[in-house]
Every structure is written in structure tokens, then in C-alpha cells.
Scaffold this active site. Sequence first.
Site, PDB file in Angstrom:
ATOM      1  N   ASP A  33       0.860  -1.177   0.000  1.00  0.00           N
ATOM      2  CA  ASP A  33       0.000   0.000   0.000  1.00  0.00           C
ATOM      3  C   ASP A  33       0.905   1.239   0.000  1.00  0.00           C
ATOM      4  OD1 ASP A  33      -2.384   1.593   0.364  1.00  0.00           O
ATOM      5  OD2 ASP A  33      -1.832   1.755   2.479  1.00  0.00           O
ATOM      6  N   ASP A  84      -0.372   5.217   0.668  1.00  0.00           N
ATOM      7  CA  ASP A  84      -0.730   6.208   1.695  1.00  0.00           C
ATOM      8  C   ASP A  84      -0.800   5.571   3.077  1.00  0.00           C
ATOM      9  OD1 ASP A  84      -0.899   7.909  -0.407  1.00  0.00           O
ATOM     10  OD2 ASP A  84      -3.051   8.266  -0.281  1.00  0.00           O
ATOM     11  N   ASP A 110      -2.149  -0.471   5.916  1.00  0.00           N
ATOM     12  CA  ASP A 110      -2.569   0.121   7.192  1.00  0.00           C
ATOM     13  C   ASP A 110      -4.075   0.292   7.326  1.00  0.00           C
ATOM     14  OD1 ASP A 110      -2.626   2.276   5.213  1.00  0.00           O
ATOM     15  OD2 ASP A 110      -2.904   3.632   6.915  1.00  0.00           O
TER      16      ASP A 110
END
Length: 273
Positions: A10, A12, A218
Site C-alpha cells: 500500500d 498512503d 494500514d
Amino acid sequence: MNNSILVFSDLDGTLLDHHTYSFSAAVPTLSKLAERDIPVIPTTSKTYSELKQIRKDLGLHTPFIVENGAAIFIPVGFFTNQPQGTIEKNGFWIKEFSKPVTYWRSLLDQLKTDFDGKFNHFSNMSTTEIVDATGLSDAQAQLAGAREYGEPILWLSDQDTKIEFLNALEKLGAKPLQGGRFLHLSGECDKGKALIWLTELFESTHSETKYTSIALGDGQNDVAMLNAADIAVRILSPVNEPPTLTKENEVYTTKRFGPEGWADSLNQIIFNC
């Protein structure tokens, strides 16, 4: 049989800092991965337009997955032959898993009366509004708005109404995913399905190699990817609780945020340091 590793990351809040979008803390680890020829595959809610510059900044020449698994972009020539089921466009072989963004925007139009003032979405937002919601620059916000497959939704109301909204979307055949900042509207695609498809492509193309997939994320929109990977790394977030996984083995949670936690975990798992 040779063993190798694929890193699905991922962006961001993971490889990029949640607030500043910096990846400086990850640069030494990115260099070590490149030296070992371990592909780092961005797997993100971001668009193709955004990834063109970000990949240059990161020094990556690998395939990448956009808009929460809606499509995989493979540089032409990365594999010896064009993979089945892909189209060629702008120097990439593209595997598409989603309908175009115009379809999903048409579904939102059906809900605007019942949920008037409760949400906004990218195609309805000005560049300034996207900047305010994301912290991106004007130029970056324009790239973020260049959606091809899915539509990010900014929720503006309470949680109970949000549940009603999600139920209404699902009745229309959509599969909304909660990201770090936005709900992401798309169909039966996710980062996990894209990870599996691309890992199988690597293995079918390099039949003498067994690949171990490591996924790092996240947010809730990373759950499918984390569950699908051989090794899952939950990156500590300053704004969200770590995502809940059904996967029980080979699950790690970092002690530091964003790119610092990203680097720590890969250094430990791959380089034993």
C-alpha cells in the site's frame, strides 16, 4: 526450485507517510530490495495518473495495482510474452477487474436524493476540495481525480446513516471499501484478488521459482491483500486501528508509523536486521 519474494505495498499511510506523503525513511530499504531484485509492487487506491510520477520518485519499474485492485499495470516487456486477458495501452499490459468509473458514478446519482448532503465524491469535488480533504498539492489532486475505475467518497454524516448508505450501495451491486480517508466504490475487485492473479503470473512465467508474497498495509481496504499474502504486515497508523484479519499465521504489526514501520518490518523479515 528457486525461492524469491514479491512485496505488495500500500502507499498512503504505509510506504508514504499519512500526513506528509514522504517516503524518505524507506529509501535505504528500497535500495536493498532493488539490489536483491525483489520487486516492490505498489498496491494502492491511487490512480494510474498518480502512479506515473510516484513510481519515478520511488525508482520503481515494476508492475503496479491501482484503485484498490481495479486494474494491474505491467510494463510492456516486463514478462517475455503479453499475459492472457490483458490489453495493451500507453506502454503497459493492463489486466482490468472493474467496470469503468462512469458506471459507479451513475449508482451514486441514484442515491443523492435519499442521502442529500451526507456525502461528496471526487467527480463532484473541485480541486480545492480534494486538496482540503487529502493534503495533496493542486497538481497531485488533479491526478487523484483522474479516476478510471472506482470513485472515492467523502462521508459527511454520522455512522448510523453511513451504514444505511453502505447497505444501499450493496443492494445496487457495489462493493464499497473503507480506506484511510475515503470510501472507495467499485465492483467485485479488491487488492487481494489482484495480488493472487499477479503472483500466479510471476510463477507461471518463472516456472523454476517459488514466490513468497509479503503484503504491507494500514487500512481496511488492505484487508483482502493482507489475508491473501503469505506474510501480512499491518502498518501502525496515526489515525486508524490496525485492520482486523481472518489470517492468523505470519501476521506482523509494526511499532512505528508509515514508512518507518515499513522499513523496520522488511528489514526484519527479509534481511534479518
